[in-house]
Design an enzyme around this catalytic site. Sequence first.
Site, PDB file in Angstrom:
ATOM      1  N   SER A  88       0.846  -1.182   0.000  1.00  0.00           N
ATOM      2  CA  SER A  88       0.000   0.000   0.000  1.00  0.00           C
ATOM      3  C   SER A  88       0.894   1.249   0.000  1.00  0.00           C
ATOM      4  O   SER A  88       1.674   1.426  -0.933  1.00  0.00           O
ATOM      5  CB  SER A  88      -0.950  -0.040   1.199  1.00  0.00           C
ATOM      6  OG  SER A  88      -1.968   0.915   1.058  1.00  0.00           O
ATOM      7  N   ASP A 136      -8.350  -5.034  -6.246  1.00  0.00           N
ATOM      8  CA  ASP A 136      -7.956  -3.880  -5.442  1.00  0.00           C
ATOM      9  C   ASP A 136      -8.442  -2.615  -6.144  1.00  0.00           C
ATOM     10  O   ASP A 136      -7.935  -2.258  -7.200  1.00  0.00           O
ATOM     11  CB  ASP A 136      -6.436  -3.853  -5.287  1.00  0.00           C
ATOM     12  CG  ASP A 136      -5.965  -2.783  -4.318  1.00  0.00           C
ATOM     13  OD1 ASP A 136      -6.795  -1.957  -3.895  1.00  0.00           O
ATOM     14  OD2 ASP A 136      -4.772  -2.779  -3.978  1.00  0.00           O
ATOM     15  N   HIS A 190      -7.302  -5.386  -1.708  1.00  0.00           N
ATOM     16  CA  HIS A 190      -6.107  -4.686  -1.233  1.00  0.00           C
ATOM     17  C   HIS A 190      -5.331  -5.506  -0.204  1.00  0.00           C
ATOM     18  O   HIS A 190      -4.248  -5.118   0.198  1.00  0.00           O
ATOM     19  CB  HIS A 190      -6.530  -3.339  -0.632  1.00  0.00           C
ATOM     20  CG  HIS A 190      -5.410  -2.380  -0.418  1.00  0.00           C
ATOM     21  ND1 HIS A 190      -4.563  -1.969  -1.428  1.00  0.00           N
ATOM     22  CD2 HIS A 190      -4.985  -1.730   0.703  1.00  0.00           C
ATOM     23  CE1 HIS A 190      -3.679  -1.127  -0.947  1.00  0.00           C
ATOM     24  NE2 HIS A 190      -3.903  -0.959   0.345  1.00  0.00           N
TER      25      HIS A 190
END
Length: 218
Positions: free
Chosen positions: A78, A159, A191
């Site tokens: 991320s 995602d 994600h």
Amino acid sequence: SFGDGWSYRWNPETYAGAGYAVVMIDFHGSTGYGQGFTDAISQHWGDRPLEDLKKGWAAAQQKYGFLDGQNACALGASYGGYMINWIAGNWSDGFKCLVNHDGVFDTFGMGYSTEELWFTEWEYGGTPWANPEGYQKFNPANHVENWKTPMLVVQGDRDFRIPTAQGLSTFTALQRRGIDSRLIVFPNENHWVLKPANSLQWHDEVFGWLNKYLAPAR
């Protein structure tokens, strides 16, 4: 802050169990040091956290003699994946390999593609059309010419926070630069890594990449 938690993806104990030393730097943007420290990452994605990482990594090596700073890999997901891309272009001599999971490659494109629009507008100081400079100031895509470190790229195809195009762009940049790289796409993950079988594959791939570059010569 790093708590006493567990997930199918990031567990420092798994790396230690595989024989690696693990260093985690609690950089700007983290919780636990007051709201000001947490907010300080906004519009400073590429400078304050990178400075923290460099200083923290140097301090850890000075304190712990068993660390081998010349035989290390950096990993992140991320925002951490963003930082891996940023490290690739702005700290290119720091590590022997990199691992990037669902990381941001092009901050400007993120402003138009993420489902979390409030996030990009807070982090980059407005919309892409109102403040394009805020999106480009710390954009990893603008530093690909400096990339040279081998990288494993992992992407969840569901995602919508950091869409698949970001991971594909990262991999394309690596391949076009002639850098050793590998792309793993989980078509049924978002994600995160939420399915046990995928977690096993994820760890096999990550440890395979670490072993390829960090294992002692036999």
